[in-house]
Scaffold this active site. Structure first.
Site, short mmCIF file in Angstrom:
data_model
loop_
_atom_site.label_atom_id
_atom_site.label_comp_id
_atom_site.label_asym_id
_atom_site.label_seq_id
_atom_site.Cartn_x
_atom_site.Cartn_y
_atom_site.Cartn_z
CB CYS A 22 1.20 -3.38 23.20
SG CYS A 22 -0.29 -2.46 23.69
CB CYS A 33 -0.66 -0.75 28.12
SG CYS A 33 -1.84 -1.80 27.22
CG HIS A 50 3.15 -3.57 27.12
ND1 HIS A 50 2.83 -4.87 26.76
CD2 HIS A 50 1.99 -2.88 27.07
CE1 HIS A 50 1.53 -4.94 26.53
NE2 HIS A 50 0.99 -3.76 26.71
NE ARG A 77 0.95 -9.46 29.40
CZ ARG A 77 1.13 -9.79 28.11
NH1 ARG A 77 1.76 -10.89 27.80
NH2 ARG A 77 0.68 -9.01 27.16
CG ASP A 101 -0.77 -6.36 29.08
OD1 ASP A 101 -0.48 -7.06 30.08
OD2 ASP A 101 -0.75 -6.81 27.91
CO CO Z 1 -0.72 -3.10 25.82
#
Ligand code: CO
Length: 212
Positions: free
Chosen positions: A104, A45, A101, A49, A47
């Protein structure tokens, strides 16, 4: 942080990183510049993090990386297909890892009915996963638990979608060693969970997808 500062810190950090790497090994960048032969393709992803290298303890040169919203394998996505083709056919990676994750945003947005604009077109691929598994998902009353399971099922579907590609099937039919895996990363603990959906050959796929 002021906007200029927020930008300049990156270039300053880079200079410090270069010095520390050269301190450890004066030839570090010369060696890296010779080429790459990563054993892993990461599909994760976007993302911020979930940094692929950091959470797996891998270094520059060890992992070929593709990231998009909700770690999707969309078989009409030229970007994904180009990365996959290069990773499998040229770099000959040994493992492809789809890593989702918990928490998400893309998956959670796909669970709801709110319109977000352009991104709705992307989220629709994730909604399709919900529809395939609606019996299981609708039965989970707790919304947080349902979202967590949806994240897992989405990863599992993306592993299937990888196996369906002609790129992966061609590698398998050429007896190229290539394992594809599904993981979920728990942002709140830092732990990666292997979902146990490892595909190693065409027979791991439903027969309707077999290409001969
Ligand atoms: Co995500």
């Amino acid at each position: 942080m002021k906007i200029e500062e927020s930008y300049n810190r990156l270039l300053k950090n880079n200079k410090e990183w270069v010095s520390s790497k050269l301190n450890e090994d004066p030839d570090y960048f010369k060696k890296l510049a010779l080429g790459q032969s990563p054993e892993y393709l990461w599909i994760g992803c976007s993302d911020s993090r979930v940094p692929a290298n950091e959470i797996t303890g891998t270094l520059p040169g060890e992992m070929f990386v593709h990231r998009n919203i909700a770690n999707m394998v969309v078989h009409s996505d030229m970007n994904l297909l180009s990365v996959l083709s290069y990773a499998v056919e040229v770099l000959k990676v040994k493992h492809i890892i789809v890593c989702g994750h918990y928490g998400c945003g893309g998956v959670i947005a796909a669970m709801g009915n709110k319109q977000f604009g352009l991104i709705d077109n992307w989220l629709r691929h994730i909604k399709d996963v919900y529809r395939y598994h609606h019996n299981e998902l609708d039965a989970i009353k707790d919304e947080n638990e349902r979202a967590r399971r949806f994240v897992e099922l989405n990863v599992i579907e993306q592993v299937h979608d990888l196996g369906k590609t002609s790129i992966v099937q061609k590698a398998w039919s050429n007896n190229q060693e290539l394992h594809i895996h599904g993981w979920v990363y728990d942002i709140s603990e830092g732990i990666i969970k292997d979902l146990g959906v490892t595909f190693t050959c065409t027979k791991d796929l439903h027969s309707v997808y077999h290409l001969v």
